[in-house]
Design an enzyme around this catalytic site. Structure first.
Site, PDB file in Angstrom:
ATOM      1  N   GLU A 322       0.804  -1.232   0.000  1.00 47.06           N
ATOM      2  CA  GLU A 322       0.000   0.000   0.000  1.00 47.06           C
ATOM      3  C   GLU A 322       0.834   1.278   0.000  1.00 47.06           C
ATOM      4  OE1 GLU A 322      -2.811  -0.397   3.237  1.00 47.06           O
ATOM      5  OE2 GLU A 322      -3.775  -2.115   2.293  1.00 47.06           O
ATOM      6  N   ASN A 376       2.223  -5.032  -3.198  1.00 45.47           N
ATOM      7  CA  ASN A 376       0.822  -5.353  -2.940  1.00 45.47           C
ATOM      8  C   ASN A 376       0.019  -4.056  -2.810  1.00 45.47           C
ATOM      9  OD1 ASN A 376      -0.969  -7.587  -2.373  1.00 45.47           O
ATOM     10  ND2 ASN A 376      -1.050  -6.904  -0.236  1.00 45.47           N
ATOM     11  N   HIS A 413     -10.125  -6.241  -2.548  1.00 43.14           N
ATOM     12  CA  HIS A 413     -11.248  -6.009  -1.630  1.00 43.14           C
ATOM     13  C   HIS A 413     -12.307  -5.344  -2.505  1.00 43.14           C
ATOM     14  CE1 HIS A 413      -8.827  -7.183   1.725  1.00 43.14           C
ATOM     15  NE2 HIS A 413      -7.899  -6.306   1.396  1.00 43.14           N
ATOM     16  N   GLU A 442      -5.955 -10.744  -1.523  1.00 43.89           N
ATOM     17  CA  GLU A 442      -6.793 -10.561  -0.321  1.00 43.89           C
ATOM     18  C   GLU A 442      -8.279 -10.528  -0.672  1.00 43.89           C
ATOM     19  OE1 GLU A 442      -5.442  -7.180   1.976  1.00 43.89           O
ATOM     20  OE2 GLU A 442      -3.348  -7.713   1.678  1.00 43.89           O
ATOM     21  N   ASP A 444     -12.020 -10.448  -1.020  1.00 39.82           N
ATOM     22  CA  ASP A 444     -13.281 -10.536  -0.280  1.00 39.82           C
ATOM     23  C   ASP A 444     -14.285  -9.590  -0.936  1.00 39.82           C
ATOM     24  OD1 ASP A 444     -12.375  -8.051   0.786  1.00 39.82           O
ATOM     25  OD2 ASP A 444     -11.866  -8.931   2.715  1.00 39.82           O
TER      26      ASP A 444
HETATM   27  C1  XIL Z   1      -6.099  -6.292   8.132  1.00 42.73           C
HETATM   28  C2  XIL Z   1      -6.431  -7.469   9.025  1.00 42.73           C
HETATM   29  O1  XIL Z   1      -7.316  -8.319   8.325  1.00 42.73           O
HETATM   30  C3  XIL Z   1      -7.067  -6.981  10.300  1.00 42.73           C
HETATM   31  O2  XIL Z   1      -7.253  -8.062  11.209  1.00 42.73           O
HETATM   32  C4  XIL Z   1      -6.182  -5.919  10.953  1.00 42.73           C
HETATM   33  O3  XIL Z   1      -6.840  -5.384  12.073  1.00 42.73           O
HETATM   34  C5  XIL Z   1      -5.867  -4.809   9.961  1.00 42.73           C
HETATM   35  O4  XIL Z   1      -5.291  -5.365   8.808  1.00 42.73           O
HETATM   36  N1  XIL Z   1      -4.827  -4.673   3.481  1.00 42.73           N
HETATM   37  C6  XIL Z   1      -3.808  -5.449   3.952  1.00 42.73           C
HETATM   38  C7  XIL Z   1      -4.028  -6.332   5.117  1.00 42.73           C
HETATM   39  O5  XIL Z   1      -2.743  -5.506   3.321  1.00 42.73           O
HETATM   40  O6  XIL Z   1      -2.863  -6.510   5.876  1.00 42.73           O
HETATM   41  C8  XIL Z   1      -5.146  -5.814   5.984  1.00 42.73           C
HETATM   42  O7  XIL Z   1      -5.384  -6.776   7.009  1.00 42.73           O
HETATM   43  C9  XIL Z   1      -6.371  -5.551   5.167  1.00 42.73           C
HETATM   44  C10 XIL Z   1      -6.094  -4.514   4.130  1.00 42.73           C
END
Ligand code: XIL
Length: 581
Positions: A322, A376, A413, A442, A444
């Site tokens: 990020e 990422n 996401h 990731e 979802d």
């Molecule tokens: C999130 C976790 O899922 C949570 O449990 C934590 O509180 C915060 O981080 N992008 C990412 C992940 O790269 O590391 C994040 O994970 C979600 C967003």
């Protein structure tokens, strides 16, 4: 007529089945308002400081609930099991416990462990201190309960906290009806991913590997061939104090992966978020006054220590996470001039400048030359988005400068109903032309609260997941697809506004999205005969399914010895090409 009869028999069996496996332990309707319930430690001592009192539902004046206030650790509500049940009988007959939870605005602690005991025997404990959900609305909590031979007639449950206020209602024991059999490899995405030589992965916490229940751990190891740490490999967890590393949790994940023939993915080496305060109190401010040289040293040491410790053990790393700004106004102004804007609110950009990215990749590569290295990012999947182009230009610059980068991790996401195959395909193709991978790290896709429970929403979610899995299955430069959590109960997105974003529901059962991913991979294997026998790690089965090379069914479940009776030719047998002479 026969059909209608059959249907109605099936229907009544279903109702019977479901009902026979539910037992309400307490809905508090039989008590008068103000009745206190006993609170005890599992070893039996009564707590006077913590209280449990029947009261009125904060949202429904006609409903009674239990208000639980804990003022010291290790105190739980005591419930006498009905119908002469014991802990042993309970764990024999029921797999899960559910209850409704309401956290009022004055609940002082967001993070606390839920625990259940049969007498003094522990049936479940949250492995970490999880966020217990938003305040001000009822939530549905579900836990898998462990096995016990305890003869106790009491169970104890609640939050192990010395500082907690909540309302609890409808405590129910039940055994969910599962729509798929995770012990049959062909019903799991992993089987088909193994055959394609692809990684299908899930983000987990070390706590999920505690209090081992078959359903939970097998849901991980049967369905997935890769795991990634949801949190426990981030900086705050791995190097909580300068140069003092903590390996316990990442080792635990590695050992689980090893014993289940799974790969471990590393997340994340450099990120502005979830940093320990010795680096920065908020990931943005340089409040420890590090010089640029010092911070580079800190970064180099962190990366080198971790990557070399897991050399050969972690197959791929998110090196940078990020690093881009959400507002890519330069791209908006001119999408073609290749300019991107780094996140300004990051200690790395502020103190070091853009070169922290290049350096991080170089150090990671030196520590493990075989590990695949990724950058990422979120909101960088659809090519039409500004941030997608920004990431592409940054990655292009890195690649052209000779930085050892293997690909981009697209977090994915995503938004329900807003996943566009053609738009994401362009992104995958652009990276392919740079000679780089693009993977999904990731995934979802939450369902907005107002659509929760609607079958149209789950169908849409399945369609959206299918777009992503079809893409990963069809692109050679996309070896991995990871989802961000095991069940809908585990998702970081679970608030009262959006939820149920994953493949398995709260009862560990397959959702339409799960079936969509499974079918997408399965179809790809059967259509193309794509296979990789060397990578295939599943068991060689005695009874096999046989398809023609174009995917037409020849025979299902025939014994291997019968294969020689087939006309000679090329077949797909259990997903692998085989010649029968
Ligand atoms: C999130 C976790 O899922 C949570 O449990 C934590 O509180 C915060 O981080 N992008 C990412 C992940 O790269 O590391 C994040 O994970 C979600 C967003």
């Amino acid at each position: 007529m026969k059909r209608i009869m059959l249907l109605s028999i099936l229907f009544s069996l279903f109702i019977f089945d479901v009902n026979s496996q539910r037992l309400t332990l307490n809905d508090f309707e039989d008590y008068s308002i103000g009745t206190p319930l006993t609170m005890k430690t599992p070893s039996g001592s009564i707590s006077t400081e913590s209280t449990a009192v029947v009261t009125v539902d904060p949202e429904d004046p006609n409903n009674k609930v239990l208000m639980v206030t804990t003022n010291n650790w290790n105190t739980f509500i005591e419930i006498l099991l009905p119908e002469s049940l014991t802990g042993a009988m309970l764990s024999d007959q029921y797999e899960m416990i559910s209850f409704d939870l309401y956290r009022p605005d004055d609940d002082p602690s967001d993070w606390k462990k839920f625990e259940i005991y049969s007498g003094s025997v522990n049936l479940y404990t949250d492995g970490i201190y999880p966020y217990q959900g938003d305040k001000g609305s009822w939530q549905d909590k579900r836990y898998y309960i462990g096995e016990t031979t305890s003869s106790s007639r009491y169970i104890y449950l609640g939050f192990n906290s010395n500082n907690s206020i909540c309302y609890i209602d409808n405590i129910v024991l039940y055994t969910p009806k599962y729509s798929y059999d995770y012990t049959d490899p062909e019903q799991t995405p992993r089987y088909w991913a193994d055959l394609m030589g692809k990684n299908i992965g899930v983000a987990i916490t070390p706590g999920q590997l505690d209090y081992v229940s078959d359903r939970r751990t097998l849901s991980i190891s049967r369905n997935f061939n890769m795991i990634v740490a949801e949190n426990c490999m981030k900086w705050y967890a791995t190097e909580p104090s300068r140069d003092e590393f903590s390996w316990e949790n990442s080792d635990k994940l590695y050992n689980f992966a090893q014993s289940n023939n799974m790969k471990l993915r590393g997340h994340a080496l450099v990120w502005h978020s979830q940093l320990p305060s010795w680096v920065s109190s908020d990931g943005i401010e340089n409040d420890n006054n590090w010089t640029k040289a010092e911070l580079l040293d800190i970064l180099k040491n962190h990366i080198t220590q971790i990557v070399s410790r897991y050399k050969g053990k972690i197959v791929e790393w998110d090196v940078i996470n990020e690093c881009l700004d959400d507002n890519q106004w330069k791209i908006k102004a001119n999408p073609d001039n290749g300019e991107y804007i780094l996140r300004e609110n990051s200690i790395w950009t502020k103190v070091i400048g853009e070169s922290f990215i290049d350096s991080a990749f170089v150090w990671a590569h030196r520590a493990d030359p075989d590990a695949k290295l990724y950058i990422n990012e979120y909101n960088a999947e659809h090519w039409s988005g500004d941030k997608t182009k920004a990431l592409y230009y940054l990655v292009k610059r890195l690649k052209e400068s000779g930085v050892p980068i293997d690909g981009v991790g697209l977090q994915a996401h995503l938004t329900l109903g807003k996943v566009t195959a053609t738009d994401i395909t362009i992104t995958f193709n652009r990276y392919n032309r740079l000679g780089l991978n693009s993977i999904i790290t990731e995934l979802d896709i939450p369902i907005p609260i107002e659509q929760s429970g609607l079958s149209s929403a789950y169908k849409q979610q399945a369609a959206d997941f299918k777009i992503i899995s079809d893409l990963v299955a069809s692109k050679d430069n996309s070896p991995s697809l990871l989802v961000w959590g095991l069940t809908d109960n585990d998702s970081w997105l679970n608030t009262d506004k959006r939820g149920e974003p994953l493949l398995l529901n709260k009862d560990y059962d397959a959702k339409p999205a799960f079936t969509a991913v499974l079918e997408s991979f399965r179809k790809k294997v059967l259509e193309t005969g794509l296979c990789n026998p060397v990578e295939y790690v599943g068991p060689q089965k005695e009874y096999v399914n046989v398809y023609t090379i174009t995917g037409f069914k020849v025979a299902l479940g025939i014994h291997r010895s019968e294969l020689r009776n087939l006309p000679s030719g090329l077949y797909i047998i259990d997903g692998r090409k085989e010649i029968i002479n």
